[in-house]
Design a protein around this motif. Sequence first.
Motif, short mmCIF file in Angstrom:
data_model
loop_
_atom_site.label_atom_id
_atom_site.label_comp_id
_atom_site.label_asym_id
_atom_site.label_seq_id
_atom_site.Cartn_x
_atom_site.Cartn_y
_atom_site.Cartn_z
N UNK A 155 0.99 -1.10 -0.05
CA UNK A 155 0.05 0.13 0.04
C UNK A 155 0.89 1.32 -0.03
N UNK A 156 0.06 2.28 -0.19
CA UNK A 156 0.80 3.80 -0.24
C UNK A 156 0.33 4.42 0.89
N UNK A 157 1.32 5.03 1.84
CA UNK A 157 0.69 5.98 3.09
C UNK A 157 -0.08 7.30 2.35
N UNK A 158 -1.15 7.28 2.97
CA UNK A 158 -2.08 8.28 2.48
C UNK A 158 -1.58 9.75 2.53
N UNK A 159 -0.78 10.04 3.62
CA UNK A 159 -0.17 11.32 3.65
C UNK A 159 0.92 11.60 2.51
N UNK A 160 1.25 10.77 2.13
CA UNK A 160 2.60 11.02 1.09
C UNK A 160 1.96 11.35 -0.21
N UNK A 161 0.85 11.28 -0.56
CA UNK A 161 0.38 12.04 -1.82
C UNK A 161 -0.63 12.89 -1.57
N UNK A 162 -0.84 13.51 -0.32
CA UNK A 162 -1.50 14.64 -0.05
C UNK A 162 -1.04 15.76 -0.68
N UNK A 163 -1.91 16.49 -1.54
CA UNK A 163 -1.25 17.97 -1.95
C UNK A 163 -0.79 17.54 -3.46
N UNK A 164 -0.55 16.38 -3.80
CA UNK A 164 -0.02 15.97 -5.07
C UNK A 164 -0.93 16.00 -6.16
N UNK A 165 -0.60 16.90 -7.23
CA UNK A 165 -1.38 16.78 -8.31
C UNK A 165 -0.82 16.50 -9.72
N UNK A 166 -1.44 15.54 -10.08
CA UNK A 166 -1.01 15.05 -11.65
C UNK A 166 -0.99 16.00 -12.59
N UNK A 167 -2.06 17.13 -12.62
CA UNK A 167 -2.03 18.03 -13.47
C UNK A 167 -0.57 18.99 -13.68
#
Length: 356
Positions: A155-167
């Motif tokens: 799994x991926x830690x939820x906080x790791x991708x907080x604020x990340x934008x694919x755009x």
Amino acid sequence: MAKILVTVPNLKTPGGVSSFWNALLPEFQIKKDLKVTPLEIGGHGKNPLGPFLDQWKLMSSLKKVDLVVLNPSLGARSFFRDGLFAKQLAMGNRKFVVFFHGWDLDFEKKVTKSYIGFFKGSFAKAEQIFVLSRDFETKLREWGYTGKISIATTTIESGLITGFSIKDKIEHIGNSGNLRILFMSRLVREKGIYETIDAYRKLKLSFPNIELFIAGDGEEMELVAKETKNDVDIVMLGHVAGDKKKDLLMKSHVYCLPSYTEGLPTSVLEAMAFGMPVITTPVGGLKHFFKDKEMGYFVDLKKKEDMVHRLQDLISDTERRVTIGTYNHGYALNNLTADKVAHRLAESFNSIIERP
């Protein structure tokens, strides 16, 4: 409220199992029908009493516990330590499940040759076994396990991708001058670090704007540093965590992990979540999880130029990188985040607890 005890290594140390449960435990804490308690074991060094301390620690923690979750790897140390846990639990008529994380193919052969009897008297008593590959499921059946086997994911830690934008990532890809290849893992030969360096060197001749960032530490770290000290744009970072890790994933374009053997490496899932195409090998859990050409490319390390050609495809085709990266990001959000994995495991745990 059902009470579940989970055996884990020291949660402050790096490693696949600790990363997995560090990501999941906060998700279980907000569930009202389950109370999940971690029990740290191992880490005794050369203390000969270590295994006995672990056995005592587990047995003294079982009061009012409805289910125990064992988290071994298929390797000599944890196979026997956790196997003894399983024997004790079975003798006490305690419900338990087993989640095999790592899987050593050489030790698998030893089990087949010498330790099937031990397996049948221990892990085979589990209510359910979770593995990361259908190949591992097949082997468990050959060894005589007749219960339910589930193919799980890391799994991926939820906080790791907080604020990340694919755009924003796509815009960065379009505006970035250099293209960054990332290798992030323990620095051991079996992870394919030297194959990655060799492919980078060959491609650097035709693509002077590429760079290789190597993150991680391990037994090969000094050798890798010495090997690459004269290479232009190879950057050694050592172990990265927290904001440094997040920044590294956000600013990298292609992820490489051409391992000789694997379970289902968290770093591949993290790279996907951050919109990267992945270069890897069809081993362990990757063989059935990873979608070749949709998530990136499988490479055949026996064909020396295969990895070079696949990397070249991604380096030279921005549109393809964006298409694959966008797909990977969406797939990770829908299937691999800690809340999704915790929900699937919670359903399995509750079902087992409710069985007579």
